[in-house]
Scaffold this active site. Structure first.
Site, PDB file in Angstrom:
ATOM      1  N   HIS A 164      -0.875  -5.051  -1.379  1.00 53.80           N
ATOM      2  CA  HIS A 164      -1.591  -5.351  -2.625  1.00 53.80           C
ATOM      3  C   HIS A 164      -0.763  -6.203  -3.579  1.00 53.80           C
ATOM      4  O   HIS A 164      -1.299  -6.748  -4.546  1.00 53.80           O
ATOM      5  CB  HIS A 164      -2.055  -4.055  -3.315  1.00 53.80           C
ATOM      6  CG  HIS A 164      -0.982  -3.272  -3.976  1.00 53.80           C
ATOM      7  ND1 HIS A 164      -0.396  -2.151  -3.407  1.00 53.80           N
ATOM      8  CD2 HIS A 164      -0.380  -3.415  -5.185  1.00 53.80           C
ATOM      9  CE1 HIS A 164       0.503  -1.648  -4.229  1.00 53.80           C
ATOM     10  NE2 HIS A 164       0.538  -2.400  -5.309  1.00 53.80           N
ATOM     11  N   ASP A 229     -13.695  -1.299   3.882  1.00 53.26           N
ATOM     12  CA  ASP A 229     -13.264  -1.133   2.504  1.00 53.26           C
ATOM     13  C   ASP A 229     -12.210  -0.034   2.346  1.00 53.26           C
ATOM     14  O   ASP A 229     -12.170   0.680   1.359  1.00 53.26           O
ATOM     15  CB  ASP A 229     -14.469  -0.834   1.596  1.00 53.26           C
ATOM     16  CG  ASP A 229     -14.141  -1.063   0.129  1.00 53.26           C
ATOM     17  OD1 ASP A 229     -13.337  -1.968  -0.158  1.00 53.26           O
ATOM     18  OD2 ASP A 229     -14.683  -0.347  -0.718  1.00 53.26           O
ATOM     19  N   SER A 305       5.703  -0.431  -6.892  1.00 50.28           N
ATOM     20  CA  SER A 305       4.876  -0.644  -5.699  1.00 50.28           C
ATOM     21  C   SER A 305       5.595  -1.551  -4.705  1.00 50.28           C
ATOM     22  O   SER A 305       6.172  -2.562  -5.086  1.00 50.28           O
ATOM     23  CB  SER A 305       3.556  -1.305  -6.083  1.00 50.28           C
ATOM     24  OG  SER A 305       2.780  -0.455  -6.879  1.00 50.28           O
TER      25      SER A 305
END
Length: 372
Positions: A164, A229, A305
């Site tokens: 991400h 998804d 992250s």
């Protein structure tokens, strides 16, 4: 049906041998991992690089949700582990893979995460100061991405991070084409060569030296439309630098079951946004796990992250202690636990299949990726 049977074999065939002597040490399990090899590569249209970088991901699917999800078929797993490769010139390819089972496990379901509250009670994070720590292993393996995330050095030219940080699931983020990796180094003072510019009361000032990224691999399991998804299960990416970084790196390893981790704990260091310029270290207990995820309550903030989650265990073959990365810190998640909302921080586990994939990305030779 044969595909599902094969996948069940993948999920169940991993064998780990723990020592039985009275002088027990937490030892790295011995895994034989499957082989993942490219089958075909297609050229794709150049991406638009129009997504905003988000340092958190979001999912309503917690541990119980993951555990109750049906196993993906063999063909679905192959699709999830196929991948896109983004090059520095903006070109993009998609590589389909084949999985060859020579013994081992993996893959699963759905997930995501979220929320700004990522400190659990007393803040147990430690800011790391001074070049004697920051420039030495294992802290020196943590690097900063120009998109705002953290990464970990896993080879001479490779950095492991969260997907991400590069791709929001639908599109590549702004800055992904000109992605850079930052290495903390001491700031030179008054033209000095860096000698004795600290004092016992004043931490030495540090700066980032940046290296451009040559190419980036992102599994299709992260890219929406390919994997129903799903969220965190495939939230990992590998970056190849344009030149070697010349630092000691940390090897990747297959994530053992949480009950086999030393003290049941994990460790990671990252560049949390609320402490700009600081490398922040933490450790905590694993609270729950699925095939693909570790749930814990390590204090963290956005920016951490992509940090490599690691443990230190005994390497029986080499008769020494060794740290390995067993996961990638993904972010925050609210989970419905028997009708009561509870929040966790979540890390993506390096399963045998993910190990085979990431190792092949690094080495380009499956023969060097047979032992996890």
């Amino acid at each position: 049906m044969a595909g599902l049977s094969t996948l069940i074999l993948l999920l169940c065939a991993a064998k780990d041998v723990m020592p039985s002597s009275s002088h027990w040490k937490p030892a790295w399990p011995s895994y034989r991992v499957p082989v993942i090899l490219p089958q075909s590569t297609l050229n794709l249209d150049k991406p638009r690089f129009d997504a905003e970088t988000k340092l958190e991901v979001v999912s309503p699917c917690g541990p119980a949700c993951h555990k109750s999800s049906p196993l993906p078929t063999y063909e679905e797993v192959k699709n999830y582990l196929s991948y896109e490769t983004l090059y520095a010139n903006g070109s993009l390819t998609e590589t389909e893979v084949g999985i060859y089972i020579l013994s081992n496990s993996d893959e699963g379901s759905q997930g995501k995460s979220r929320t700004k509250r990522q400190i659990y009670g007393y803040d147990s994070r430690f800011s790391i100061f001074g070049k004697d720590f920051l420039l030495n292993y294992p802290f020196s393996t943590s690097v900063k991405l120009s998109t705002g995330c953290t990464g970990t050095l896993v080879a001479e030219k490779h950095v492991l991070t969260a997907a991400h940080c590069i791709h929001d699931g639908k599109s590549y983020v702004k800055g992904a084409q000109k992605l850079r990796v930052g290495f903390l180094k001491p700031k030179l003072k008054d033209g000095s060569r860096g000698a004795n510019i600290t004092s016992s009361t004043m931490p030495e000032k540090m700066k980032f030296q940046w290296i451009r990224v040559k190419r980036t691999h992102v599994p299709k399991g992260w890219i929406k439309g390919n994997a129903n998804d799903i969220g965190m299960d495939y939230d990992y990416a590998l970056l190849e630098l344009k030149k070697p970084h010349k630092r000691k790196f940390m090897k990747i390893g297959v994530s053992p079951p949480a009950r086999h981790l030393p003290g049941g704990r994990i460790h990671f260091s990252g560049y949390d946004n609320d402490r700009p310029g600081n490398l922040v270290y933490r450790f905590c207990d694993v609270k729950d796990e699925t095939y693909d995820l570790l749930y814990q309550q390590c204090d963290a903030q956005p920016g951490a992250s992509g940090s490599g989650v690691y443990v230190r265990m005994w390497k029986r073959q080499n008769h020494k202690w060794e740290r390995k990365i067993i996961g990638i810190f993904s972010g925050h998640q609210w989970v419905d636990m028997n009708g009561t909302p509870q929040d966790f921080n979540v890390a993506v586990r390096i399963t045998p299949l993910k190990y085979a994939q990431i190792c092949y990305w690094i080495k380009g030779n499956y023969l060097d990726c047979r032992e996890g």
